[in-house]
Each structure stands twice: as structure tokens, then as C-alpha cells.
Write a protein that holds these residues in place. Sequence first.
Motif, PDB file in Angstrom:
ATOM      1  N   GLY A  78      -5.866  40.150  23.422  1.00  0.00           N
ATOM      2  CA  GLY A  78      -6.253  40.078  24.698  1.00  0.00           C
ATOM      3  C   GLY A  78      -5.198  39.996  25.588  1.00  0.00           C
ATOM      4  O   GLY A  78      -5.535  39.989  26.788  1.00  0.00           O
ATOM      5  N   LYS A  79      -4.164  39.617  25.282  1.00  0.00           N
ATOM      6  CA  LYS A  79      -2.958  39.132  26.131  1.00  0.00           C
ATOM      7  C   LYS A  79      -2.544  40.304  27.069  1.00  0.00           C
ATOM      8  O   LYS A  79      -2.214  39.955  28.352  1.00  0.00           O
ATOM      9  N   GLU A  80      -2.594  41.514  26.602  1.00  0.00           N
ATOM     10  CA  GLU A  80      -2.194  42.675  27.606  1.00  0.00           C
ATOM     11  C   GLU A  80      -3.533  43.167  28.412  1.00  0.00           C
ATOM     12  O   GLU A  80      -3.300  44.071  29.029  1.00  0.00           O
TER      13      GLU A  80
ATOM     14  N   ALA B  57     -12.967  25.877  11.068  1.00  0.00           N
ATOM     15  CA  ALA B  57     -11.816  26.080  10.448  1.00  0.00           C
ATOM     16  C   ALA B  57     -11.718  27.841  10.646  1.00  0.00           C
ATOM     17  O   ALA B  57     -10.648  28.352  10.881  1.00  0.00           O
ATOM     18  N   VAL B  58     -12.794  28.321  10.309  1.00  0.00           N
ATOM     19  CA  VAL B  58     -13.085  29.788  10.506  1.00  0.00           C
ATOM     20  C   VAL B  58     -12.893  30.299  12.022  1.00  0.00           C
ATOM     21  O   VAL B  58     -12.056  31.238  12.192  1.00  0.00           O
ATOM     22  N   ARG B  59     -13.423  29.315  12.747  1.00  0.00           N
ATOM     23  CA  ARG B  59     -13.729  30.002  14.094  1.00  0.00           C
ATOM     24  C   ARG B  59     -12.249  29.687  14.692  1.00  0.00           C
ATOM     25  O   ARG B  59     -11.804  30.641  15.558  1.00  0.00           O
ATOM     26  N   HIS B  60     -11.708  28.909  14.441  1.00  0.00           N
ATOM     27  CA  HIS B  60     -10.379  28.535  15.140  1.00  0.00           C
ATOM     28  C   HIS B  60      -9.420  29.628  14.643  1.00  0.00           C
ATOM     29  O   HIS B  60      -8.529  30.118  15.542  1.00  0.00           O
TER      30      HIS B  60
ATOM     31  N   ILE C  76      -6.560  35.123   4.048  1.00  0.00           N
ATOM     32  CA  ILE C  76      -7.700  36.059   4.445  1.00  0.00           C
ATOM     33  C   ILE C  76      -7.019  36.643   5.641  1.00  0.00           C
ATOM     34  O   ILE C  76      -6.890  36.262   6.885  1.00  0.00           O
ATOM     35  N   ASN C  77      -6.692  37.929   5.342  1.00  0.00           N
ATOM     36  CA  ASN C  77      -5.869  38.792   6.299  1.00  0.00           C
ATOM     37  C   ASN C  77      -7.038  39.851   6.923  1.00  0.00           C
ATOM     38  O   ASN C  77      -7.307  40.794   6.151  1.00  0.00           O
ATOM     39  N   ILE C  78      -7.388  39.758   8.166  1.00  0.00           N
ATOM     40  CA  ILE C  78      -8.470  40.967   8.738  1.00  0.00           C
ATOM     41  C   ILE C  78      -7.735  41.626   9.701  1.00  0.00           C
ATOM     42  O   ILE C  78      -6.992  41.192  10.491  1.00  0.00           O
ATOM     43  N   THR C  79      -7.591  43.150   9.435  1.00  0.00           N
ATOM     44  CA  THR C  79      -7.151  43.806  10.362  1.00  0.00           C
ATOM     45  C   THR C  79      -8.219  44.964  10.622  1.00  0.00           C
ATOM     46  O   THR C  79      -9.151  45.438   9.889  1.00  0.00           O
ATOM     47  N   LEU C  80      -7.773  45.760  11.969  1.00  0.00           N
ATOM     48  CA  LEU C  80      -8.671  46.695  12.504  1.00  0.00           C
ATOM     49  C   LEU C  80      -7.893  48.176  12.524  1.00  0.00           C
ATOM     50  O   LEU C  80      -6.784  48.040  13.206  1.00  0.00           O
ATOM     51  N   HIS C  81      -8.277  49.080  11.842  1.00  0.00           N
ATOM     52  CA  HIS C  81      -7.707  50.267  11.920  1.00  0.00           C
ATOM     53  C   HIS C  81      -8.397  51.509  12.375  1.00  0.00           C
ATOM     54  O   HIS C  81      -9.674  51.565  12.034  1.00  0.00           O
TER      55      HIS C  81
ATOM     56  N   SER D 251      -7.941  32.331  17.472  1.00  0.00           N
ATOM     57  CA  SER D 251      -6.651  32.366  17.944  1.00  0.00           C
ATOM     58  C   SER D 251      -6.402  34.027  17.938  1.00  0.00           C
ATOM     59  O   SER D 251      -5.445  34.499  18.591  1.00  0.00           O
ATOM     60  N   GLN D 252      -6.824  34.720  16.631  1.00  0.00           N
ATOM     61  CA  GLN D 252      -6.261  36.179  16.521  1.00  0.00           C
ATOM     62  C   GLN D 252      -6.873  36.870  17.772  1.00  0.00           C
ATOM     63  O   GLN D 252      -6.329  37.792  18.258  1.00  0.00           O
ATOM     64  N   GLN D 253      -8.290  36.469  18.179  1.00  0.00           N
ATOM     65  CA  GLN D 253      -8.786  37.374  19.010  1.00  0.00           C
ATOM     66  C   GLN D 253      -8.223  37.286  20.636  1.00  0.00           C
ATOM     67  O   GLN D 253      -8.025  38.157  21.288  1.00  0.00           O
TER      68      GLN D 253
END
Length: 234
Positions: A125-127, A112-115, A69-74, A119-121
Motif C-alpha cells: 500500500g505504499k503507493e 509470527a504469521v501475522r507479522h 512460504i512465498n505468497i503472490t497474487l497474479h 509487513s507484506q500488506q
Amino acid sequence: MKKIIIAIDGLSSCGKSTMAKNLAKEISYLYVDTGAMYRAVTLYALRHNLFNHDGSVNIDALERHINHINITLHLNKSTGQPETYLNGQNVEHEIRSMEVSEHVCLIAAISAVRHALVSQQKAMGKEKGIVMDGRDIGTAVFPQAELKIFVTASPAIRAQRRYDELKSKGIQADYNTILKNIEERDYLDSHRQLSPLRKATSAIELDNSQLTMEEQQNWLLDQFNKTIHSLYRD
């Protein structure tokens, strides 16, 4: 200028996503709708028959699928707004359906979904320079966020807003069904064992039941400016 993390949590259908989108656009920050990410996983589960006959989730099967399951925002260049893609397909319209709304709380409660999504979220926000909205952004994803907002509104007001939104998009909707769904989601979101919906200790609460969109945006921008000025004083 220093960049910060802005965490906007709150009840379902209280307008926090619209607020967050508009603020991010105005201050040139990245906007992330975490609710859309959970909705995308829900849509995937519905498409792949990962719900049992009694309506529960086939958790073992979903966990086997999670890496696919690959989720991206464009960013949609014509609207200036981000849209959600599931495995390369634009699903922004499909994830707003009532069918997805009725199942998303069950998906969001799965560890498993939240983890995977948290992690992606966190990586996004690292920058800093990010506005993220959801249910547990200020408590679980970014407890270190410099600005935390918690948005509320009455169930009736939220149901009417959701009804109007769906009708404007040409999606069939029934007010009473929406109201029932909102009340059920409130209960499930606040009572789940994993990252329940709650106001972060340092969050500023906004009840926008009687506020116009312009009033909400002005209030939110004011909170942002106060936070930035405070950081510069420090």
C-alpha cells in the motif's frame, strides 16, 4: 486524480472480497485479498503436517517454515481477477476448501504469521491506489486509510452464500457444517488476542444481508466517490 487506500473489513463469508474485487476493477486499483494469504499459509501448514493430533498448530515448526512460504497474487487475464499462488503454484481453488476454512482462524492468530503477512500488506500500500479486504485492515494494517468499510450480514445468510459458492465451483458442501464453521470463526476472530476483528472507529458499516450484489457495488462506489470529492475539496 489522488489515489487512496480503501480498507474493507468484516465478518467471514459476507461478500467483502467480491465487493473489493469489483470495486478495484472498476476504479483501476490494485486488489489484495488478505484472507487468501492466510488461507495459503493454512494450506501450506496442512500439506506439511504442521498441525498437532489435537488440532492445534505446531507453532515452533510453523515458525521454522515461515521464511519458505512465498505468497503472490497474479491477475488471471481471462477473468480479470487476481489469483493466489503458493510458492509458485496456483492454489486459488484449494484454499477455498472447507478443510482450510476450518483451520485458518488458528493460523491467523499466530503472531509470527501475522507479522510476516502484515509487513507484506503494508508494503503493497505504499503507493496507495489499493483496495484491501480482511479482518484487521482498517485497524492494524492501514489505520490511516482514507476510506474504511465494515461489512456484516446474518450468519444464516452468510452460510447460504458460502454454500452456493462452493456448489457452483463443484466443491462438496453441507449447509449446517458451513453455518457452524461461520459461527465459530466469528467467535474466534473477535476474541483472539492479536488484532481481533472489530470495526475501526472511522469505518462506515454496511449490513448487506438483504442487498443484491448490484446494490452493494453501487453503494460502495458512492462511498468511494464521496471520499475522493472530499479530498479534492480539502
